[in-house]
Write an enzyme that holds these catalytic residues in place. Structure first.
Site, PDB file in Angstrom:
ATOM      1  N   CYS A 115      47.050  64.205  61.903  1.00  0.00           N
ATOM      2  CA  CYS A 115      46.611  63.709  63.213  1.00  0.00           C
ATOM      3  C   CYS A 115      47.673  63.530  64.205  1.00  0.00           C
ATOM      4  CB  CYS A 115      45.471  62.743  63.108  1.00  0.00           C
ATOM      5  SG  CYS A 115      45.087  62.272  64.620  1.00  0.00           S
TER       6      CYS A 115
ATOM      7  N   CYS B 276      43.451  68.754  61.668  1.00  0.00           N
ATOM      8  CA  CYS B 276      42.714  68.305  60.775  1.00  0.00           C
ATOM      9  C   CYS B 276      41.656  69.154  60.000  1.00  0.00           C
ATOM     10  CB  CYS B 276      41.982  66.832  61.165  1.00  0.00           C
ATOM     11  SG  CYS B 276      40.559  67.253  62.388  1.00  0.00           S
TER      12      CYS B 276
ATOM     13  N   CYS C 272      42.419  61.811  49.296  1.00  0.00           N
ATOM     14  CA  CYS C 272      43.107  62.621  50.033  1.00  0.00           C
ATOM     15  C   CYS C 272      43.228  62.204  51.522  1.00  0.00           C
ATOM     16  CB  CYS C 272      42.604  63.942  50.021  1.00  0.00           C
ATOM     17  SG  CYS C 272      43.466  65.417  51.054  1.00  0.00           S
TER      18      CYS C 272
ATOM     19  N   ASP D 151      31.811  48.328  54.325  1.00  0.00           N
ATOM     20  CA  ASP D 151      31.658  49.644  53.493  1.00  0.00           C
ATOM     21  C   ASP D 151      30.611  49.646  52.387  1.00  0.00           C
ATOM     22  OD1 ASP D 151      32.672  52.040  53.080  1.00  0.00           O
ATOM     23  OD2 ASP D 151      33.919  51.323  51.038  1.00  0.00           O
TER      24      ASP D 151
ATOM     25  N   CYS E  89      43.840  65.374  56.013  1.00  0.00           N
ATOM     26  CA  CYS E  89      43.325  65.393  57.616  1.00  0.00           C
ATOM     27  C   CYS E  89      43.566  64.198  58.201  1.00  0.00           C
ATOM     28  CB  CYS E  89      41.748  65.579  57.429  1.00  0.00           C
ATOM     29  SG  CYS E  89      40.967  64.378  56.852  1.00  0.00           S
TER      30      CYS E  89
END
Length: 351
Positions: A250, A196, A243, A136, A246
């Site tokens: 799924c 989404c 959040c 990341d 989305c």
């Protein structure tokens, strides 16, 4: 040599699962030209907002060999954090804040990187190669690489979707000098689904497979340092850190099993449903104590209190007026402004 590669692939998968990974695949040490072009256009449009590091190291991000010239193959690994509870459960409980699923347990940077390092050391012992591990924080395009490695596909919400783990995978990469046989790439299975896109509170998707970070609640609550733009405040509801909307909506999540999640990501009780009143009372010391070992600690007290103030303003709960008013004289200018806005919103709910 092909037999050696086959044995390594199978033993690599076994080792990865021993270290807590739920998925593993091999990507070539290059990215497809279309991926590089999409990144270039995304940056040109300014969709990365304040995330200047995305732009400053774009060349390394879009060309793995520019990050490390010796890379020949990239081992992509996914660690499940599938939740055992409904991420939408707190949506209507307005006096509590919603924290993204990924941030309710231990910091994934530490957990995934530790597992990557152990896997990489094992790989060196097996094959006498050179490796570099990334989680990341480096200029690595994990999601396109994960798709190239067959871990899933980049869905319309731009995150990886797995047939086995839904939208709940942390990604890590091991760059290696080994020439490994690439896995079969992931195939897009989103079809005509737009769930989404439709659920996003702030309309952060200008089109399928495109995200404007500047409108994304995750970006606004975590990365954005200044005042939350006025046009997004009501839409934030009680989201105070990230959040999942989305991701959680799924349909592929029906195949994800909470039991497959790494135990390190089990939610901490104090992070599953924090009361806004408690968050508004945080000073720097108490913030550090509560969020120690959590990725939330990286964002700092002021951003968390700012977010909690926006949620308080959206709550309609007049019991929060007093703790909001106490922040009108906070040392931080952004917190003071958010307190003024929240107080104005709460005043509208009084008879």
């Amino acid at each position: 040599m092909p037999d050696d590669k086959l044995r390594l692939d199978k033993t690599l998968e076994i080792k990865a699962k021993e270290e807590g990974f739920a998925a593993v695949g091999i990507a070539p040490g290059v990215l497809a030209p279309k991926t590089r072009e999409r990144l270039k256009q995304w940056l040109a449009d300014g969709s990365h907002g304040d995330m200047i590091w995305m732009e400053s190291r774009a060349d390394e991000r879009s060309h793995p060999v520019h990050l490390w010239p010796d890379v020949r193959s990239i081992i992509m690994l996914g660690m499940s954090y599938a939740p055992g509870t409904d991420p939408f459960a707190l949506e209507a409980i307005s006096d509590h804040g919603r924290i993204s699923v990924y941030a309710q347990g231990k910091d994934y940077h530490d957990v995934v990187k530790g597992a990557l390092k152990r896997t990489a050391r094992w790989l060196i012992e097996q094959a006498e190669c050179e490796v570099k591990v990334f989680v990341d924080t480096a200029p690595v395009m994990e999601k396109p690489l994960a798709e190239a490695a067959g871990l899933g596909w980049q869905g319309k919400h731009t995150n990886i979707v797995s047939r086995d783990h839904g939208s709940w995978l942390f990604l890590g990469a091991i760059y290696t000098t080994l020439e490994l046989e690439p896995s079969e790439p992931g195939r897009d299975r989103c079809g005509s689904c737009s769930a989404c896109q439709d659920i996003c509170p702030t309309g952060a998707f200008p089109a399928p497979y495109q995200l404007d970070a500047r409108a994304c609640i995750s970006y606004l609550t975590i990365e954005h340092k200044g005042p939350i733009p006025l046009q997004y405040r009501k839409a934030m509801g009680n989201h105070i850190y990230g959040c999942d909307d989305c991701l959680a909506i799924c349909p592929w999540n029906k195949f994800a099993r909470a039991g497959a999640a790494n135990k390190a990501f089990l939610p901490r009780a104090e992070l599953t449903a924090p009361a806004l009143a408690d968050l508004l009372a945080l000073d720097d010391a108490s913030f550090r104590k509560i969020f120690s070992g959590s990725p939330i600690k990286r964002s700092g007290r002021d951003r968390m209190v700012r977010n909690a103030l926006i949620a308080a303003g959206n709550s309609g709960d007049t019991a929060l007026i007093a703790p909001v008013r106490a922040l009108l004289n906070d040392d931080n200018e952004v917190v003071r402004e958010a307190a003024e806005w929240a107080l104005d919103q709460l005043a509208l709910t009084q008879p």
